[in-house]
Design a protein around this motif. Structure first.
Motif, PDB file in Angstrom:
ATOM      1  N   THR A   1      -8.089   8.207   0.607  1.00  0.00           N
ATOM      2  CA  THR A   1      -8.663   9.408   0.012  1.00  0.00           C
ATOM      3  C   THR A   1      -9.581  10.124   0.997  1.00  0.00           C
ATOM      4  O   THR A   1      -9.544  11.354   1.129  1.00  0.00           O
ATOM      5  CB  THR A   1      -9.439   9.043  -1.268  1.00  0.00           C
ATOM      6  N   THR A   2     -10.382   9.353   1.721  1.00  0.00           N
ATOM      7  CA  THR A   2     -11.305   9.924   2.699  1.00  0.00           C
ATOM      8  C   THR A   2     -10.556  10.603   3.837  1.00  0.00           C
ATOM      9  O   THR A   2     -10.917  11.710   4.270  1.00  0.00           O
ATOM     10  CB  THR A   2     -12.223   8.830   3.265  1.00  0.00           C
ATOM     11  N   LEU A   3      -9.493   9.964   4.328  1.00  0.00           N
ATOM     12  CA  LEU A   3      -8.746  10.527   5.455  1.00  0.00           C
ATOM     13  C   LEU A   3      -8.042  11.819   5.062  1.00  0.00           C
ATOM     14  O   LEU A   3      -8.018  12.790   5.829  1.00  0.00           O
ATOM     15  CB  LEU A   3      -7.730   9.511   5.983  1.00  0.00           C
ATOM     16  N   LEU A   4      -7.444  11.845   3.883  1.00  0.00           N
ATOM     17  CA  LEU A   4      -6.765  13.066   3.448  1.00  0.00           C
ATOM     18  C   LEU A   4      -7.768  14.196   3.217  1.00  0.00           C
ATOM     19  O   LEU A   4      -7.489  15.361   3.539  1.00  0.00           O
ATOM     20  CB  LEU A   4      -5.953  12.800   2.180  1.00  0.00           C
TER      21      LEU A   4
ATOM     22  N   MET B   1      -5.717  -0.669   7.046  1.00  0.00           N
ATOM     23  CA  MET B   1      -7.074  -0.169   6.860  1.00  0.00           C
ATOM     24  C   MET B   1      -7.055   1.292   6.414  1.00  0.00           C
ATOM     25  O   MET B   1      -7.800   1.699   5.521  1.00  0.00           O
ATOM     26  CB  MET B   1      -7.865  -0.304   8.168  1.00  0.00           C
ATOM     27  N   ALA B   2      -6.194   2.093   7.028  1.00  0.00           N
ATOM     28  CA  ALA B   2      -6.137   3.521   6.724  1.00  0.00           C
ATOM     29  C   ALA B   2      -5.649   3.795   5.308  1.00  0.00           C
ATOM     30  O   ALA B   2      -6.099   4.756   4.665  1.00  0.00           O
ATOM     31  CB  ALA B   2      -5.232   4.237   7.731  1.00  0.00           C
ATOM     32  N   LEU B   3      -4.726   2.969   4.813  1.00  0.00           N
ATOM     33  CA  LEU B   3      -4.106   3.231   3.518  1.00  0.00           C
ATOM     34  C   LEU B   3      -4.764   2.474   2.367  1.00  0.00           C
ATOM     35  O   LEU B   3      -4.305   2.574   1.220  1.00  0.00           O
ATOM     36  CB  LEU B   3      -2.611   2.908   3.577  1.00  0.00           C
ATOM     37  N   ALA B   4      -5.835   1.725   2.642  1.00  0.00           N
ATOM     38  CA  ALA B   4      -6.623   1.190   1.533  1.00  0.00           C
ATOM     39  C   ALA B   4      -7.064   2.374   0.677  1.00  0.00           C
ATOM     40  O   ALA B   4      -7.467   3.416   1.217  1.00  0.00           O
ATOM     41  CB  ALA B   4      -7.827   0.426   2.068  1.00  0.00           C
ATOM     42  N   PRO B   5      -6.965   2.294  -0.642  1.00  0.00           N
ATOM     43  CA  PRO B   5      -7.105   3.493  -1.487  1.00  0.00           C
ATOM     44  C   PRO B   5      -8.303   4.377  -1.196  1.00  0.00           C
ATOM     45  O   PRO B   5      -8.161   5.600  -1.057  1.00  0.00           O
ATOM     46  CB  PRO B   5      -7.147   2.899  -2.896  1.00  0.00           C
ATOM     47  N   GLU B   6      -9.498   3.808  -1.083  1.00  0.00           N
ATOM     48  CA  GLU B   6     -10.672   4.651  -0.849  1.00  0.00           C
ATOM     49  C   GLU B   6     -10.615   5.300   0.527  1.00  0.00           C
ATOM     50  O   GLU B   6     -10.964   6.475   0.687  1.00  0.00           O
ATOM     51  CB  GLU B   6     -11.950   3.828  -1.001  1.00  0.00           C
TER      52      GLU B   6
ATOM     53  N   LEU C   1       0.827  -1.210   0.000  1.00  0.00           N
ATOM     54  CA  LEU C   1       0.000   0.000   0.000  1.00  0.00           C
ATOM     55  C   LEU C   1       0.859   1.258   0.000  1.00  0.00           C
ATOM     56  O   LEU C   1       0.556   2.241  -0.684  1.00  0.00           O
ATOM     57  CB  LEU C   1      -0.929  -0.012   1.211  1.00  0.00           C
ATOM     58  N   ILE C   2       1.947   1.239   0.768  1.00  0.00           N
ATOM     59  CA  ILE C   2       2.831   2.403   0.812  1.00  0.00           C
ATOM     60  C   ILE C   2       3.536   2.591  -0.523  1.00  0.00           C
ATOM     61  O   ILE C   2       3.612   3.710  -1.059  1.00  0.00           O
ATOM     62  CB  ILE C   2       3.850   2.268   1.961  1.00  0.00           C
ATOM     63  N   SER C   3       4.038   1.523  -1.085  1.00  0.00           N
ATOM     64  CA  SER C   3       4.773   1.645  -2.352  1.00  0.00           C
ATOM     65  C   SER C   3       3.879   2.175  -3.474  1.00  0.00           C
ATOM     66  O   SER C   3       4.359   2.850  -4.387  1.00  0.00           O
ATOM     67  CB  SER C   3       5.393   0.296  -2.747  1.00  0.00           C
ATOM     68  N   ALA C   4       2.580   1.906  -3.387  1.00  0.00           N
ATOM     69  CA  ALA C   4       1.663   2.402  -4.419  1.00  0.00           C
ATOM     70  C   ALA C   4       1.599   3.921  -4.451  1.00  0.00           C
ATOM     71  O   ALA C   4       1.179   4.515  -5.451  1.00  0.00           O
ATOM     72  CB  ALA C   4       0.264   1.826  -4.177  1.00  0.00           C
TER      73      ALA C   4
END
Length: 379
Positions: free
Chosen positions: A274-277, A266-271, A65-68
């Protein structure tokens, strides 16, 4: 290794939980576990998490997830650490030797300069400059000055982008020039990007990643994601360097916590990311006008509008040191702010505005009453 007192961290650790109004925090109001674990499926996943040692450099899932987020990287480019602070620590322990030089953007979070001196390196400040007038005033990076500072003894150049405490952002052209200058002597470029994602004026900040073969990123979940309590950070670097940093990590904390790794995924799952940022940027954009108006109502105060981060770096008119002013505000009014002395910039204070709006407004009102009284007394 003899470490000097980390004045900012010790100051906040001593006082942030003892005052009614904490305006020293540099992030946004933190999330709760229930904000992440908010479906029955995620609750099962969380409660079934074994409390053994996780993968010590971060689980494959988390590193994926981070590397993405960093084009061209793979899981072999990623080391997961306990917060961005450990990322910086592990990295500098590997890169700096006695006699090396670290060119260090200032003002800045002072961890790296303290570590560098403890490691026997020489720290050469690279100060930001105020350019422009009125509403066009900006904190800018003077690459001509950087060129004068860098020499064959320079081991690394450290850039904080977005910058703490000024909230300045540096564009792609500036980062490219930093890399060209560092590359002329084979120095590493470290991009502390812990505030990337917390923009007020844009939806992203250029990364140092991918601009130079010796460009390294440190970051984490503390500021842009509102998850400082997870203590999850990371380093993005060439695989050969990452392999060495993993070995150093074996000597520090060994591994991130298993629960933290799970929640970070959980936090870095793409959707969700986006919500957290979007949440963080929303808090910053709603709250900043409260701080701007508060500053405008104080005679003699001035600041450059932060482009990112829930922080305002404010020049004040009082003829006393920032340490004394902050101590009086804390002791006499119960409001905690950060003195500019903690960034080697006396005459300034840093005010955090990432808290809930009603709390922020009340804390600013109390601080304003005190500061207005100090001004009146001075007259």
């Amino acid at each position: 290794m003899q470490l000097e007192t980390f004045a900012l961290e010790r100051y906040q650790s001593m006082w942030e939980n003892r005052v009614p109004w904490n305006l020293a925090e540099s992030g946004v109001h933190p999330l709760r576990v229930t904000d992440l674990v908010n479906t029955p499926e995620l609750q099962v996943e969380m409660f079934e998490q074994e409390l053994g040692y996780p993968q010590t450099n971060g689980t494959i899932e988390l590193r994926t997830l981070i590397s993405a987020m960093y084009p061209g990287s793979t899981i072999e480019h990623i080391e997961v650490t306990n917060g961005g602070s450990e990322a910086n620590c592990v990295l500098l322990m590997r890169l700096l030797q006695p006699g090396d030089e670290l060119v260090f953007m200032t003002p800045n979070y002072m961890q790296a300069s303290g570590l560098a001196r403890a490691l026997g390196a020489r720290v050469k400040p690279w100060p930001l400059r105020l350019t422009g007038e009125g509403p066009t005033t900006r904190w800018t990076a003077d690459t001509d000055e950087l060129r004068r500072l860098v020499n064959p003894g320079t081991r690394a150049v450290l850039v904080c982008n977005p910058n703490n405490p000024t909230g300045a952002r540096f564009d792609a052209a500036t980062l490219d020039e930093v890399c060209r200058i560092a590359g002329s002597v084979g120095a590493w470029v470290i991009g502390d990007e812990i505030y990337r994602g917390a923009e007020r004026e844009a939806d992203d900040t250029p990364s140092i990643w991918g601009r130079y073969e010796r460009a390294v990123v440190t970051s984490g979940l503390s500021k842009a994601y509102g998850l400082p309590g997870l203590r999850i950070g990371w380093i993005v670097a060439p695989p050969a360097l990452i392999a060495e940093l993993w070995g150093i990590h074996d000597y520090t904390t060994i591994a991130p916590g298993a629960i933290s790794d799970r929640l970070a995924r959980m936090a870095l799952a793409p959707e969700r990311r986006t919500t957290l940022l979007a949440r963080t940027r929303g808090i910053i954009r709603v709250n900043y006008p409260l701080v701007r108006r508060w500053i405008e109502h104080r005679e003699g105060m001035a600041h450059v509008a932060p482009e990112a981060g829930a922080i305002a770096f404010i020049r004040y008119p009082h003829a006393i040191s920032s340490t004394v002013l902050a101590a009086r505000l804390r002791d006499e009014a119960g409001v905690l702010i950060v003195p500019g002395d903690h960034f080697d910039m006396d005459g300034y204070v840093r005010v955090g505005f990432g808290s809930e709006p009603t709390y922020l407004a009340r804390g600013l009102a109390v601080a304003g009453e005190f500061l207005d009284g100090v001004t009146a007394h001075a007259r």
